[in-house]
Design a protein around this motif. Structure first.
Motif, PDB file in Angstrom:
ATOM      1  N   SER A  29      -2.458 -38.810  28.915  1.00  0.00           N
ATOM      2  CA  SER A  29      -2.871 -38.902  29.422  1.00  0.00           C
ATOM      3  C   SER A  29      -3.722 -39.393  31.322  1.00  0.00           C
ATOM      4  N   THR A  66      -5.555 -27.811  29.149  1.00  0.00           N
ATOM      5  CA  THR A  66      -4.457 -28.557  28.956  1.00  0.00           C
ATOM      6  C   THR A  66      -2.679 -28.616  30.137  1.00  0.00           C
ATOM      7  N   TYR A 112      -6.885 -34.892  23.217  1.00  0.00           N
ATOM      8  CA  TYR A 112      -5.087 -35.993  22.707  1.00  0.00           C
ATOM      9  C   TYR A 112      -5.340 -36.927  22.524  1.00  0.00           C
ATOM     10  N   PRO A 154      -6.728 -30.356  33.267  1.00  0.00           N
ATOM     11  CA  PRO A 154      -5.860 -31.450  32.220  1.00  0.00           C
ATOM     12  C   PRO A 154      -7.625 -31.850  31.988  1.00  0.00           C
ATOM     13  N   ALA A 200      -1.115 -37.130  33.774  1.00  0.00           N
ATOM     14  CA  ALA A 200      -2.110 -36.318  33.649  1.00  0.00           C
ATOM     15  C   ALA A 200      -3.110 -37.050  34.684  1.00  0.00           C
ATOM     16  N   PHE A 253      -7.502 -34.137  28.540  1.00  0.00           N
ATOM     17  CA  PHE A 253      -6.072 -35.522  28.438  1.00  0.00           C
ATOM     18  C   PHE A 253      -7.791 -36.382  28.606  1.00  0.00           C
ATOM     19  N   LEU A 255       1.321 -35.044  24.034  1.00  0.00           N
ATOM     20  CA  LEU A 255       0.568 -35.030  24.930  1.00  0.00           C
ATOM     21  C   LEU A 255      -0.035 -35.865  24.395  1.00  0.00           C
TER      22      LEU A 255
END
Length: 265
Positions: free
Chosen positions: A238, A205, A216, A209, A241, A212, A234
Motif C-alpha cells: 500500500s 489493483t 490488501y 490502485p 501504491a 490498496f 501486495l
C-alpha cells in the motif's frame, strides 16, 4: 514543506473561526453529516442480518474494511476535499486571485472554505473501525500494517481528489466524473473485493490502485488468504501504491497549472 503546512493551518483556522461564529448551524450540520455517513454502515448491517456472510467475510470483517476506507476518504476529504471545486474557482476568477498571493496555490485551494463539520465523518468511521478492530487478533506486525493502511489510504484518496480535479484545467467542469472515482471508490472498498469479478479486482489493483486503500492490508491483518490467488506481497504494498499515485497527482497538478492561462478577470 513545513511552511506549506503552516500556511494551510493558518488559512484553515480562519474558516474554523468563521464556522464557529454560528455554533447552532455548525452543530446541526456536523450531526447531520455524522448521521448521513452512518447510514451506509447501517445498510450493510441490515444486509448481514439476513445472511451469514458476504463474499466469505463476516459483519465484523466488513466493518473493518468499511472503517478503514472511511477513515481514508474522511481524512482526504477533510484536508483537500475543496479541490474538487477547482472548476468553480476558475470560472469565477478566484483562482487568479490566489495566484497573486505568496502562498502555494495548492495549499490555498485545498484550505479554502475549510469545513470542520467534516470531522463528523472521521469520528463515524473511527467508531466503526475501533469496534471492528476489537475482533482482530492483534500482533505487532498487524498493528504496524493497520497504521500503514490508514495513512496510505488517506494519501491515495488525497491523490485521487487532486489528480482528478486537475482535469478541470482543461474542461468547464468534471466534478461528477471525479466523484465517480473518489466517493465511488469509497463505496466499492466498503465491501470485500471477493464479491466482484477477478477482472475488476485486477483493474482496481494495477490500473487505479483503490484496492490498496484497505483490501490488501486488511487481508494481512485479518489473516485471510487472497481469494483471487494474487501475490502475497501486495498485502504490504500500500505505501508503494500511495507514493506512486501521489507522484502522479503532483505531476498532474504541475502540468495543469502550467497549462492554465487565466480567465482574464
Amino acid at each position: 514543506m513545513a511552511d506549506a503546512v503552516v500556511d494551510y493551518c493558518r488559512i484553515a483556522s480562519l474558516w474554523v473561526r468563521a464556522s464557529m461564529a454560528y455554533p447552532a448551524s455548525f452543530w446541526m450540520m456536523a450531526v447531520g453529516s455524522f448521521l448521513m455517513t452512518g447510514l451506509d454502515f447501517v445498510a450493510i448491517w441490515v444486509l448481514l442480518r439476513n445472511v451469514d456472510d458476504l463474499g466469505g467475510f463476516s459483519l465484523t470483517e466488513i466493518g473493518f474494511l468499511y472503517g478503514a476506507t472511511g477513515l481514508g476518504i474522511a481524512f482526504a476529504d477533510l484536508c483537500v476535499g475543496r479541490v474538487e471545486r477547482l472548476g468553480q474557482m476558475i470560472r469565477t476568477g478566484r483562482l487568479d486571485t490566489m495566484m497573486t498571493k505568496p502562498v502555494p496555490l495548492l495549499v490555498q485551494v485545498c484550505a479554502d472554505e475549510f469545513a470542520p463539520r467534516r470531522f463528523a465523518r472521521v469520528l463515524q468511521s473511527s467508531l466503526v473501525f475501533v469496534w471492528a478492530a476489537t475482533y482482530v487478533d492483534w500482533t505487532l506486525p498487524r498493528a504496524l500494517v493497520a497504521v500503514e493502511m490508514v495513512v496510505s489510504g488517506s494519501v491515495i484518496f488525497f491523490s485521487l481528489f487532486v489528480g482528478l480535479a486537475c482535469v478541470q484545467f482543461w474542461t468547464a467542469d468534471s466534478t461528477e466524473v471525479a466523484n465517480a472515482f473518489t466517493y465511488g471508490g469509497n463505496q466499492v472498498t466498503q465491501f470485500p473485493m471477493s464479491v466482484f469479478p477477478q477482472e475488476i479486482v485486477k483493474a482496481l489493483t494495477f490500473v487505479l490502485p483503490i484496492a490498496f486503500v484497505n483490501w490488501y492490508p486488511a487481508l494481512f491483518i485479518l489473516g485471510r488468504d487472497d481469494p483471487f490467488g494474487l501475490p502475497e506481497w501486495l498485502q504490504l504494498a500500500s505505501p508503494v501504491a500511495a507514493a506512486l499515485f501521489l507522484g502522479a497527482a503532483a505531476l498532474a497538478w504541475r502540468v495543469g497549472v502550467r497549462h492554465y492561462r487565466s480567465t482574464g478577470s
